[in-house]
Scaffold this active site. Sequence first.
Site, PDB file in Angstrom:
ATOM      1  N   GLU A   1     -14.688 -10.981   2.112  1.00  0.00           N
ATOM      2  CA  GLU A   1     -15.688 -10.867   1.031  1.00  0.00           C
ATOM      3  C   GLU A   1     -14.892 -10.842  -0.260  1.00  0.00           C
ATOM      4  O   GLU A   1     -14.264  -9.828  -0.571  1.00  0.00           O
ATOM      5  CB  GLU A   1     -16.497  -9.573   1.127  1.00  0.00           C
ATOM      6  CG  GLU A   1     -16.834  -9.084   2.516  1.00  0.00           C
ATOM      7  CD  GLU A   1     -17.927  -9.869   3.138  1.00  0.00           C
ATOM      8  OE1 GLU A   1     -18.632 -10.559   2.390  1.00  0.00           O
ATOM      9  OE2 GLU A   1     -18.061  -9.823   4.357  1.00  0.00           O
TER      10      GLU A   1
ATOM     11  N   CYS B   1     -18.720  -7.671  -7.743  1.00  0.00           N
ATOM     12  CA  CYS B   1     -18.415  -9.049  -7.329  1.00  0.00           C
ATOM     13  C   CYS B   1     -19.542  -9.997  -7.723  1.00  0.00           C
ATOM     14  O   CYS B   1     -19.312 -11.162  -7.998  1.00  0.00           O
ATOM     15  CB  CYS B   1     -18.150  -9.103  -5.834  1.00  0.00           C
ATOM     16  SG  CYS B   1     -19.451  -8.341  -4.861  1.00  0.00           S
TER      17      CYS B   1
HETATM   18  P1  NAD Z   1      -7.425  -6.487  -4.317  1.00  0.00           P
HETATM   19  O1  NAD Z   1      -7.463  -7.790  -3.607  1.00  0.00           O
HETATM   20  O2  NAD Z   1      -6.387  -6.255  -5.325  1.00  0.00           O
HETATM   21  O3  NAD Z   1      -7.288  -5.277  -3.264  1.00  0.00           O
HETATM   22  C1  NAD Z   1      -8.235  -5.081  -2.230  1.00  0.00           C
HETATM   23  C2  NAD Z   1      -7.586  -4.276  -1.111  1.00  0.00           C
HETATM   24  O4  NAD Z   1      -6.561  -5.069  -0.496  1.00  0.00           O
HETATM   25  C3  NAD Z   1      -6.901  -2.993  -1.566  1.00  0.00           C
HETATM   26  O5  NAD Z   1      -7.162  -1.989  -0.612  1.00  0.00           O
HETATM   27  C4  NAD Z   1      -5.423  -3.376  -1.580  1.00  0.00           C
HETATM   28  O6  NAD Z   1      -4.545  -2.293  -1.405  1.00  0.00           O
HETATM   29  C5  NAD Z   1      -5.369  -4.297  -0.379  1.00  0.00           C
HETATM   30  N1  NAD Z   1      -4.238  -5.233  -0.346  1.00  0.00           N
HETATM   31  C6  NAD Z   1      -3.485  -5.677  -1.382  1.00  0.00           C
HETATM   32  N2  NAD Z   1      -2.568  -6.568  -0.932  1.00  0.00           N
HETATM   33  C7  NAD Z   1      -2.757  -6.689   0.408  1.00  0.00           C
HETATM   34  C8  NAD Z   1      -2.154  -7.476   1.429  1.00  0.00           C
HETATM   35  N3  NAD Z   1      -1.156  -8.328   1.167  1.00  0.00           N
HETATM   36  N4  NAD Z   1      -2.631  -7.375   2.690  1.00  0.00           N
HETATM   37  C9  NAD Z   1      -3.659  -6.532   2.982  1.00  0.00           C
HETATM   38  N5  NAD Z   1      -4.266  -5.759   2.052  1.00  0.00           N
HETATM   39  C10 NAD Z   1      -3.825  -5.844   0.775  1.00  0.00           C
HETATM   40  O7  NAD Z   1      -8.887  -6.294  -4.930  1.00  0.00           O
HETATM   41  P2  NAD Z   1      -9.403  -5.116  -5.862  1.00  0.00           P
HETATM   42  O8  NAD Z   1      -8.836  -5.287  -7.223  1.00  0.00           O
HETATM   43  O9  NAD Z   1      -9.236  -3.826  -5.164  1.00  0.00           O
HETATM   44  O10 NAD Z   1     -10.975  -5.393  -5.907  1.00  0.00           O
HETATM   45  C11 NAD Z   1     -11.588  -6.245  -6.818  1.00  0.00           C
HETATM   46  C12 NAD Z   1     -11.929  -7.549  -6.137  1.00  0.00           C
HETATM   47  O11 NAD Z   1     -12.795  -7.319  -5.027  1.00  0.00           O
HETATM   48  C13 NAD Z   1     -12.711  -8.476  -7.058  1.00  0.00           C
HETATM   49  O12 NAD Z   1     -12.205  -9.786  -6.920  1.00  0.00           O
HETATM   50  C14 NAD Z   1     -14.141  -8.384  -6.516  1.00  0.00           C
HETATM   51  O13 NAD Z   1     -14.935  -9.503  -6.801  1.00  0.00           O
HETATM   52  C15 NAD Z   1     -13.896  -8.227  -5.062  1.00  0.00           C
HETATM   53  N6  NAD Z   1     -15.067  -7.675  -4.385  1.00  0.00           N
HETATM   54  C16 NAD Z   1     -15.807  -8.492  -3.580  1.00  0.00           C
HETATM   55  C17 NAD Z   1     -16.959  -8.014  -2.962  1.00  0.00           C
HETATM   56  C18 NAD Z   1     -17.806  -8.899  -2.069  1.00  0.00           C
HETATM   57  O14 NAD Z   1     -18.654  -8.365  -1.356  1.00  0.00           O
HETATM   58  N7  NAD Z   1     -17.617 -10.209  -2.072  1.00  0.00           N
HETATM   59  C19 NAD Z   1     -17.355  -6.688  -3.172  1.00  0.00           C
HETATM   60  C20 NAD Z   1     -16.567  -5.875  -3.993  1.00  0.00           C
HETATM   61  C21 NAD Z   1     -15.417  -6.375  -4.608  1.00  0.00           C
END
Ligand code: NAD
Length: 478
Positions: free
Chosen positions: A249, A283
């Site tokens: 997502e 998002c």
């Molecule tokens: P992010 O991708 O920076 O981090 C998300 C999670 O992934 C965190 O827990 C982080 O520690 C972890 N992570 C980071 N690197 C990783 C790796 N290499 N392998 C596995 N896990 C890893 O995102 P964010 O800044 O926390 O969140 C914002 C983003 O989330 C925005 O792009 C937003 O649109 C999206 N989002 C999408 C939805 C949806 O339903 N489509 C809902 C909420 C947020």
Amino acid sequence: MALAPTQEDHPVHAQHWVNGSADSSAPHGVRPVIDPATGTTTGDFPVADSGVVDRAVRAAAAAAPGWWALGWEERARLLLEVADRIAAAASDLAVLESREMGKPVAMAREDIEGSVEVVRDAARAAGSFFATESAGGGLRRRPYGVAALITPWNYPVCQVTDFLGCLLAAGNTVVVKPSEKAPLAVAALGPLLEVLPPGVVSIVLGDGAAGAALVEHPLVGLVHFTGSVATGRKVGASAGARLVPCFLELGGKDALVVDRDVDVTAAAEMAAEGGWVNTGQVCTSVERVYVHTDVADAFLSELTRQAAHWRFGVGRDPESRMGPLVDADQRDHVHRQVSEARLAGAEVLIGGEPLPGPGFFYPPTVIVGAPDDSSLMTEETFGPVIAVRVVESFEDGVRLANTGAYGLTAAALTNDPGNVEIAAGLDAGAVTINGGGDGPEDAPFEPARDSGLGRVRFGPGALDSFTRPYVVSIGGSA
Ligand code: NAD
């Protein structure tokens, strides 16, 4: 149920929740969590390494056969108990969310209470879902085993509980890795889960390295990730290399297309609500508006008027409709996009400058005329900025809305029946026309383009996604 201190003057020292107990292992040290509204320290958390992740996954793998063997009725009973415990803690969890990522407390509480209903629905759906199975030949299902649930910071608790309930009701055990930017409220869920057998859910606190170790762990059988496109690509590649199912997502750059025959006040209200709720850190935020030239001036002046009256401030102030951005990096990212667009000729009608500290506030912003290829029109902003583009026709608006890398959701407003059909061609996971109406029940949601991979479902649909079907075919005699 009262949690560990959530009052403003008490720092919260979070712990992992591994195999049914709190665990403070901090092989990579302890990291602070800053209140983005005040710049003060809300608390801290221990940073896991692959060793902590390994212990959590092994506990989940050991608990998996027993959890499945309990049967759906007992799993549902336990899940309903968990839901009640989270509901009782919702107010405290909401204050903690506000203190770690800034959102208004009332909104956080509403989100959490809504998510508790998702958990209850998943528990109740299990009955009808698994009722189709019987001894003998036919379609059977089994869980994937250990699920990795990796979540972002913008809806800290809900992003966990929405999927946790569904994964557990389906018979999987789960290791949760919340965002390092807002891990405290999720960590507070640990003790609320103690009614579950040890190992069924573990919560590991840490950064991207802990997330990567979780996805790469050979005992993880399913990955559910919510976050940015950039991280989603890495997670998808890692899960793909191990051939385990992976639900992604990801981000959005959602558009609203406004026709010339609409009520501009209502249209501006819809844009404002869509663009500024949760400080635009959603998002599905409305980040782009394509407005018909005939109503553009009226729409822009109404949207600007609404921005001027949009109350923002500390999330614990009940008057605040919007809090700060989550941190300084996010504020810099938002402001970089606005500044680049302005340099390229866009006009900022209101907002557009970060506010002086303390905290990371950015005001509701309306900007018009950013070039179609500017970062403001093509990359996710994740801030309270509505970029308006004036178009000569509704068709042009729909065409432009369908450009770019993202296709999470899209919306349109029109009273022209022909244009309703054109709007139905918006290329996104969900399309809302004129505010939406009743859709099909339990409809799957599949993001378009880079906004994700796999079908998001809740209730029975999620149980379908989170179990592996197989057929048992039995012959006459051997
Ligand atoms: P992010 O991708 O920076 O981090 C998300 C999670 O992934 C965190 O827990 C982080 O520690 C972890 N992570 C980071 N690197 C990783 C790796 N290499 N392998 C596995 N896990 C890893 O995102 P964010 O800044 O926390 O969140 C914002 C983003 O989330 C925005 O792009 C937003 O649109 C999206 N989002 C999408 C939805 C949806 O339903 N489509 C809902 C909420 C947020």
